[in-house]
Design a protein around this motif. Structure first.
Motif, PDB file in Angstrom:
ATOM      1  N   GLY A 283      14.003  17.699 -16.026  1.00 11.02           N
ATOM      2  CA  GLY A 283      12.904  16.775 -15.729  1.00 11.02           C
ATOM      3  C   GLY A 283      11.558  17.427 -15.993  1.00 11.02           C
TER       4      GLY A 283
ATOM      5  N   SER B 202       8.437  16.213 -18.443  1.00 15.06           N
ATOM      6  CA  SER B 202       7.061  16.172 -17.948  1.00 15.06           C
ATOM      7  C   SER B 202       6.127  16.963 -18.862  1.00 15.06           C
ATOM      8  CB  SER B 202       7.049  16.744 -16.528  1.00 15.06           C
ATOM      9  OG  SER B 202       5.758  17.060 -16.102  1.00 15.06           O
TER      10      SER B 202
ATOM     11  N   VAL C 197      -0.641   9.733 -16.871  1.00 19.05           N
ATOM     12  CA  VAL C 197      -0.213   9.582 -15.477  1.00 19.05           C
ATOM     13  C   VAL C 197       1.228   9.067 -15.478  1.00 19.05           C
ATOM     14  CG1 VAL C 197      -0.616   8.377 -13.289  1.00 19.05           C
ATOM     15  CG2 VAL C 197      -2.559   9.142 -14.676  1.00 19.05           C
ATOM     16  N   TYR C 198       2.069   9.793 -14.759  1.00 22.48           N
ATOM     17  CA  TYR C 198       3.504   9.495 -14.689  1.00 22.48           C
ATOM     18  C   TYR C 198       3.721   8.345 -13.702  1.00 22.48           C
ATOM     19  CZ  TYR C 198       7.891  12.019 -15.965  1.00 22.48           C
ATOM     20  OH  TYR C 198       9.065  12.459 -16.524  1.00 22.48           O
ATOM     21  N   ILE C 199       4.324   7.260 -14.143  1.00 24.46           N
ATOM     22  CA  ILE C 199       4.607   6.119 -13.260  1.00 24.46           C
ATOM     23  C   ILE C 199       6.034   6.190 -12.735  1.00 24.46           C
ATOM     24  CG2 ILE C 199       4.736   3.598 -13.124  1.00 24.46           C
ATOM     25  CD1 ILE C 199       1.910   4.518 -13.626  1.00 24.46           C
ATOM     26  N   SER C 200       6.966   6.453 -13.636  1.00 23.27           N
ATOM     27  CA  SER C 200       8.368   6.533 -13.196  1.00 23.27           C
ATOM     28  C   SER C 200       9.202   7.304 -14.202  1.00 23.27           C
ATOM     29  CB  SER C 200       8.976   5.135 -13.011  1.00 23.27           C
ATOM     30  OG  SER C 200       9.089   4.491 -14.264  1.00 23.27           O
ATOM     31  N   GLN C 201      10.334   7.792 -13.728  1.00 23.40           N
ATOM     32  CA  GLN C 201      11.307   8.480 -14.583  1.00 23.40           C
ATOM     33  C   GLN C 201      12.706   8.140 -14.095  1.00 23.40           C
ATOM     34  OE1 GLN C 201      10.875  10.871 -17.308  1.00 23.40           O
ATOM     35  NE2 GLN C 201      13.048  10.427 -17.512  1.00 23.40           N
ATOM     36  N   ASN C 202      13.534   7.657 -14.999  1.00 14.60           N
ATOM     37  CA  ASN C 202      14.956   7.448 -14.700  1.00 14.60           C
ATOM     38  C   ASN C 202      15.756   8.400 -15.571  1.00 14.60           C
ATOM     39  OD1 ASN C 202      14.182   5.288 -13.103  1.00 14.60           O
ATOM     40  ND2 ASN C 202      14.432   3.797 -14.762  1.00 14.60           N
ATOM     41  N   SER C 203      16.673   9.118 -14.953  1.00 16.19           N
ATOM     42  CA  SER C 203      17.453  10.113 -15.704  1.00 16.19           C
ATOM     43  C   SER C 203      18.924  10.023 -15.334  1.00 16.19           C
ATOM     44  CB  SER C 203      16.973  11.531 -15.380  1.00 16.19           C
ATOM     45  OG  SER C 203      15.623  11.694 -15.763  1.00 16.19           O
TER      46      SER C 203
ATOM     47  N   TRP D  48       1.067   5.851 -17.774  1.00 18.82           N
ATOM     48  CA  TRP D  48      -0.197   5.103 -17.825  1.00 18.82           C
ATOM     49  C   TRP D  48      -1.272   6.041 -18.346  1.00 18.82           C
ATOM     50  CZ3 TRP D  48      -4.010   5.264 -13.378  1.00 18.82           C
ATOM     51  CH2 TRP D  48      -5.108   4.426 -13.616  1.00 18.82           C
TER      52      TRP D  48
ATOM     53  N   ASP E 121       4.921  23.524 -18.425  1.00 25.03           N
ATOM     54  CA  ASP E 121       4.019  22.361 -18.307  1.00 25.03           C
ATOM     55  C   ASP E 121       2.717  22.794 -17.637  1.00 25.03           C
ATOM     56  OD1 ASP E 121       2.672  20.036 -17.914  1.00 25.03           O
ATOM     57  OD2 ASP E 121       4.270  19.006 -16.829  1.00 25.03           O
TER      58      ASP E 121
ATOM     59  N   PHE F 278      -7.562  11.260 -10.353  1.00 23.31           N
ATOM     60  CA  PHE F 278      -7.163  11.582  -8.970  1.00 23.31           C
ATOM     61  C   PHE F 278      -8.159  12.486  -8.240  1.00 23.31           C
ATOM     62  CE2 PHE F 278      -2.891  10.605 -10.868  1.00 23.31           C
ATOM     63  CZ  PHE F 278      -2.687   9.442 -10.158  1.00 23.31           C
TER      64      PHE F 278
ATOM     65  N   ALA G 247       7.808  16.372 -11.471  1.00 22.63           N
ATOM     66  CA  ALA G 247       9.092  17.061 -11.644  1.00 22.63           C
ATOM     67  C   ALA G 247       9.317  18.126 -10.581  1.00 22.63           C
ATOM     68  CB  ALA G 247       9.179  17.674 -13.050  1.00 22.63           C
TER      69      ALA G 247
ATOM     70  N   GLN H 192      19.183  10.180 -11.326  1.00 23.67           N
ATOM     71  CA  GLN H 192      18.017  10.139 -10.422  1.00 23.67           C
ATOM     72  C   GLN H 192      16.994   9.181 -11.008  1.00 23.67           C
ATOM     73  OE1 GLN H 192      17.213  12.034  -7.414  1.00 23.67           O
ATOM     74  NE2 GLN H 192      15.600  10.486  -7.346  1.00 23.67           N
ATOM     75  N   ASN H 193      16.585   8.211 -10.190  1.00 21.54           N
ATOM     76  CA  ASN H 193      15.485   7.322 -10.565  1.00 21.54           C
ATOM     77  C   ASN H 193      14.324   7.586  -9.616  1.00 21.54           C
ATOM     78  OD1 ASN H 193      17.230   6.124 -12.375  1.00 21.54           O
ATOM     79  ND2 ASN H 193      17.866   4.540 -10.925  1.00 21.54           N
ATOM     80  N   SER H 194      13.151   7.782 -10.177  1.00 22.26           N
ATOM     81  CA  SER H 194      11.989   8.102  -9.337  1.00 22.26           C
ATOM     82  C   SER H 194      10.776   7.298  -9.767  1.00 22.26           C
ATOM     83  CB  SER H 194      11.630   9.587  -9.457  1.00 22.26           C
ATOM     84  OG  SER H 194      12.704  10.388  -9.012  1.00 22.26           O
ATOM     85  N   SER H 195      10.127   6.647  -8.779  1.00 20.50           N
ATOM     86  CA  SER H 195       8.818   6.025  -9.016  1.00 20.50           C
ATOM     87  C   SER H 195       7.771   6.854  -8.299  1.00 20.50           C
ATOM     88  CB  SER H 195       8.786   4.601  -8.452  1.00 20.50           C
ATOM     89  OG  SER H 195       9.619   3.768  -9.197  1.00 20.50           O
ATOM     90  N   PHE H 196       6.725   7.203  -9.037  1.00 19.67           N
ATOM     91  CA  PHE H 196       5.649   8.026  -8.472  1.00 19.67           C
ATOM     92  C   PHE H 196       4.561   7.083  -7.958  1.00 19.67           C
ATOM     93  CE2 PHE H 196       7.756  10.452 -11.885  1.00 19.67           C
ATOM     94  CZ  PHE H 196       8.321  11.452 -11.088  1.00 19.67           C
TER      95      PHE H 196
END
Lengths: 136, 136
Positions: free
Chosen positions: A60, A64, A77-83, A133, B33, B49, B57, B81-85
């Protein structure tokens, strides 16, 4: 000044990376995940995978890196990640990390990308998608 | 010997963690990163931000730690793994990491869990779910 937003489906980036036992040890230390499947050779020999494997969350981190530094790059800007973890990545091996645009929403300045990590044999180890985004 | 598989909905684990600027620097180094939003205070001040944020990550690594070391713990195989930030986690702040079973498949020895990371104000920063498999 408004930052340009001129992306199209199929745009993307890829890079290769060798992940050493030392990398995995450092990752384990910083996140606090010292699961022996990642760190202990004799434990790993008796486990399902027979060899030490790289943390899925390390992979992951490589995604990133691609999104935040290479494509789309700085300011993302990271909104979501599915792995989905399809196959293990073994310690001391090479991976290829690929990100590729599948959906463009120019109005909201958002992109959906396929995110893929392949092992040295070209087999998919991580298959997934990210939404990002790009603020003005 | 077959390992027991006696989980039920609602079972889970949580822990708290302080994430320092040094932790974020080490994470950046090992995964490669070094996005300035994580590392460069003056860059971050001029960003959306306003302050340096922790890599998404990195938060994934904390979930991996909970699943692999605490609950279900040793031997757990990560399926997805699914993640929403939802909100940023700022550098030099505390988070709470929670994993909680939402689905049990005893036949396949698989679990689905909600995975959540909250900031020090109790606001959700990462909302997601994980699927894991526990080999015999």
């Amino acid at each position: 000044m408004t930052r340009e937003f001129n992306f199209k489906e199929g745009d993307g980036f890829s890079f290769e990376r060798f992940i050493s036992a030392d990398d995995v040890k450092k990752f384990a230390e910083v996140v606090g995940d010292s699961n022996p499947i990642h760190l202990d050779e004799s434990f790993a020999e008796n486990s399902f995978f027979k060899k030490r494997i790289v943390h899925g969350a390390f992979l992951g981190g490589l995604i990133s890196k691609a999104l935040g530094m290479d494509f789309p790059g700085e300011g993302t800007v990271y909104i979501s990640q599915n792995s989905s973890f399809k196959r293990p990545v073994f310690v001391d091996s090479n991976v290829k990390v690929e990100v590729k645009v599948t959906q463009v929403n120019a109005e909201k300045r958002r992109l959906v990308l396929d995110t893929t990590i392949l092992n040295a044999d070209g087999k998919v180890c991580l298959a997934g998608s990210a939404e990002v985004w790009l603020p003005d």
